[in-house]
Write a protein that holds these residues in place. Structure first.
Motif, short mmCIF file in Angstrom:
data_model
loop_
_atom_site.label_atom_id
_atom_site.label_comp_id
_atom_site.label_asym_id
_atom_site.label_seq_id
_atom_site.Cartn_x
_atom_site.Cartn_y
_atom_site.Cartn_z
N LEU A 1 0.83 -1.21 0.00
CA LEU A 1 0.00 0.00 0.00
C LEU A 1 0.86 1.27 0.00
CD1 LEU A 1 -2.63 -1.20 2.60
CD2 LEU A 1 -3.02 -0.90 0.15
N ASP B 1 1.55 4.15 0.79
CA ASP B 1 1.20 5.49 1.28
C ASP B 1 -0.07 5.45 2.12
OD1 ASP B 1 3.16 7.29 -0.19
OD2 ASP B 1 2.36 6.07 -1.81
N VAL C 1 -8.31 0.62 5.79
CA VAL C 1 -7.03 1.30 5.62
C VAL C 1 -7.09 2.09 4.31
CG1 VAL C 1 -4.55 1.00 5.25
CG2 VAL C 1 -5.75 -0.46 6.89
N GLU C 2 -6.84 3.39 4.41
CA GLU C 2 -6.84 4.20 3.19
C GLU C 2 -5.41 4.58 2.84
OE1 GLU C 2 -9.43 6.95 1.84
OE2 GLU C 2 -11.10 6.52 3.20
N SER C 3 -5.02 4.25 1.62
CA SER C 3 -3.74 4.76 1.13
C SER C 3 -4.09 5.86 0.14
CB SER C 3 -2.94 3.65 0.45
OG SER C 3 -3.52 3.32 -0.78
N VAL C 4 -3.08 6.54 -0.37
CA VAL C 4 -3.36 7.62 -1.31
C VAL C 4 -4.23 7.13 -2.46
CG1 VAL C 4 -2.32 9.19 -2.99
CG2 VAL C 4 -1.31 8.95 -0.74
N LYS C 5 -3.93 5.93 -2.96
CA LYS C 5 -4.65 5.51 -4.16
C LYS C 5 -5.73 4.47 -3.95
CE LYS C 5 -1.00 2.38 -5.67
NZ LYS C 5 -0.06 2.50 -4.56
N SER C 6 -5.89 3.92 -2.74
CA SER C 6 -6.92 2.89 -2.59
C SER C 6 -7.53 2.84 -1.19
CB SER C 6 -6.33 1.51 -2.94
OG SER C 6 -5.30 1.22 -2.03
N VAL C 7 -8.68 2.18 -1.12
CA VAL C 7 -9.33 1.91 0.16
C VAL C 7 -9.34 0.40 0.34
CG1 VAL C 7 -11.43 2.22 1.53
CG2 VAL C 7 -10.91 3.81 -0.31
N SER C 8 -8.84 -0.11 1.44
CA SER C 8 -8.81 -1.55 1.66
C SER C 8 -9.49 -1.91 2.96
CB SER C 8 -7.37 -2.06 1.70
OG SER C 8 -6.67 -1.68 0.54
N ASP C 9 -10.38 -2.91 2.89
CA ASP C 9 -11.00 -3.42 4.11
C ASP C 9 -10.03 -4.38 4.79
OD1 ASP C 9 -13.36 -2.08 3.66
OD2 ASP C 9 -14.27 -3.74 2.53
#
Lengths: 374, 91
Positions: free
Chosen positions: B38, B40, B62-70
């Motif tokens: 991830l 960022d 978890v949010e990174s600059v480019k994605s949202v992950s459960d």
């Protein structure tokens, strides 16, 4: 966690590769699909690349973008008839940003027009819109009877590499002094870069000073290598699409396919200044009417007041009512806050207005901020 | 490449881990490898204390600059404490 391995280990099979593809692999870039192309999304990390561009310099592969050459007697009139921007008074060596609208005034593409000579132009398009743009220009050429004009995407595909950074920072200044020609903003010249015939323009898409370099696709790699090794000791980094997106959103720059498409007119975004209604062009009637009646929806910039990142497609609320959708959103590394663009009803488009954005089923507070333009 | 995962805990295929503390307490988290992928990470949404989850249900985001992950819970549990660990790069 729902980490999609495709996002991180994309092989690029079946997609077009730029002339810099092997170099991205050697630099261990993470590759993704973008507009049919296999492109680097990041080399190390988005925030690191973003900060390098703001504090020193960044080098980007933008070979996926399109160029259309238009030349011959009537080339200027043909472009005048399809572009919303007035090209009168444009000098050789000047570039102009423009919109190419459809009959309803919707944006087919936002593009830059380079005047290479009298009746000789290069139109630089977005990657996904290139083929449609060329068809549109050819259709206008036939319908309007511009027989003397030839148009085409370049026979030897020109590749582009780009270098951007703060002009007062040493890394960028050194590259400028030693490798790149002196140029005013939004001007270009046909020249040689390291002995390689190139077109170099002073332009960019990051909010920083920048140069775009067009050269033969077989030799653009040499220029890329030279800029990279000359700039690396003073902080230049190769930068992927990830940071390109955070840089442009943070600087209030729109991206075709997010803030614009064929259902959006220049007046609904911040491109009203690219429309000259005193001349005739495709879509001018629809745009005159809209200018008179006013727009119903408007693109705004916003910053989050609550935690969370509002992303493309999220719902926007004002006074408890759904008023629009987010078009782009990210965490802005330089501002250290989450920001983005959204289309909203005219009731909530003034800077300072408070809006709500639905993030995973809960409304988070955001504030409308002014859109800074080029 | 990433360091090998510690062997004192159990892992899901989706990059979560669970460490048994005894007396019914399990500490859970995500692997270094997932965090590297991830790169960022900018926000972590943690469960409120007392939240009940079933195994492999979403327990955090978890949010990174480019994605949202459960983040899926490796066990069925009730949350008793949640902190963003020091390894998180909350920039």
């Amino acid at each position: 966690m729902n980490i999609n391995p495709e996002d991180f280990f994309f092989s690029g099979d079946g997609h077009e590769k730029t002339p810099l593809f092997e170099r991205h692999q050697k630099l261990k870039a993470t590759m993704i699909e973008f507009g049919g192309w296999c492109m680097p999304v990041q080399y190390t990390a988005v925030i690191e690349e973003h900060r390098a561009t703001r504090s020193a310099a960044g080098i980007f592969d933008i070979c996926h973008m399109g160029e259309i050459e238009v030349r011959g007697t009537g080339a200027r009139d043909l472009l005048q008839s399809v572009m919303s921007r007035n090209l009168d008074g444009q000098e050789i060596g000047q570039m102009r940003l423009s919109v190419m609208p459809n009959v309803r005034g919707g944006i087919i593409d936002d593009l830059t027009v380079y005047k290479l000579g009298e009746e000789h132009y290069m139109v630089v398009t977005n990657a996904v819109t290139k083929d449609g743009d060329w068809e549109w220009i050819r259709k206008a050429q036939k319908e309007k009877g511009f027989r003397g004009v030839t148009s085409g995407t370049s026979a030897t595909p020109r590749a582009r590499s780009i270098c951007r950074g703060r002009s007062h920072k040493s890394s960028f200044r050194r590259l400028h002094r030693e490798i790149l020609p002196p140029l005013k903003f939004y001007h270009f010249m046909s020249t040689e870069v390291l002995g390689i015939p190139s077109i170099v323009s002073r332009s960019g898409y990051t909010g920083e000073d920048g140069f775009e370099i067009y050269a033969d696709s077989r030799r653009i790699g040499e220029i890329f290598d030279a800029l990279l090794s000359a700039g690396t000791p003073t902080g230049l980094k190769p930068v992927g699409l990830g940071a390109r997106d955070t840089l442009r959103i943070e600087s209030g720059m729109m991206l075709y396919g997010h803030e614009m498409d064929e259902t959006v007119t220049p007046y609904e975004v911040v491109y009203g200044w690219l429309v000259d209604l005193t001349k005739e062009f495709t879509g001018c009637e629809a745009l005159r009417k809209q200018k008179e009646e006013g727009v119903k929806k408007k693109l705004i910039g916003f910053e989050m007041m609550d935690r969370g990142i509002a992303r493309h497609g999220y719902k926007v609320f004002g006074n408890g009512r759904e008023i629009g959708r987010v078009t782009s959103g990210t965490f802005a590394p330089t501002l250290s806050k989450a920001v983005g663009f959204a289309f909203v009803d005219r009731t909530h488009d003034s800077p300072g207005a408070e809006i709500g954005i639905e993030i995973r089923g809960q409304q988070a507070k955001a504030r409308v901020v002014p859109l800074t333009v080029l | 490449m990433a360091k090998p995962n510690p062997t004192d805990r159990k892992y899901t295929k989706e990059h979560e881990w669970a460490l048994d503390q005894g007396s019914g307490v399990v500490v859970m988290g995500i692997t270094d490898h997932a965090q590297e992928l991830l790169t960022d990470i900018v926000y972590v949404e943690l469960p409120k204390v007392g939240k009940k989850v079933k195994q492999m249900e979403t327990v955090a985001v978890v949010e990174s600059v480019k994605s949202v992950s459960d983040v899926y819970s490796p066990v069925s549990a009730r949350s008793s404490k949640s902190t963003a660990g020091s390894r998180m790069s909350l920039s």
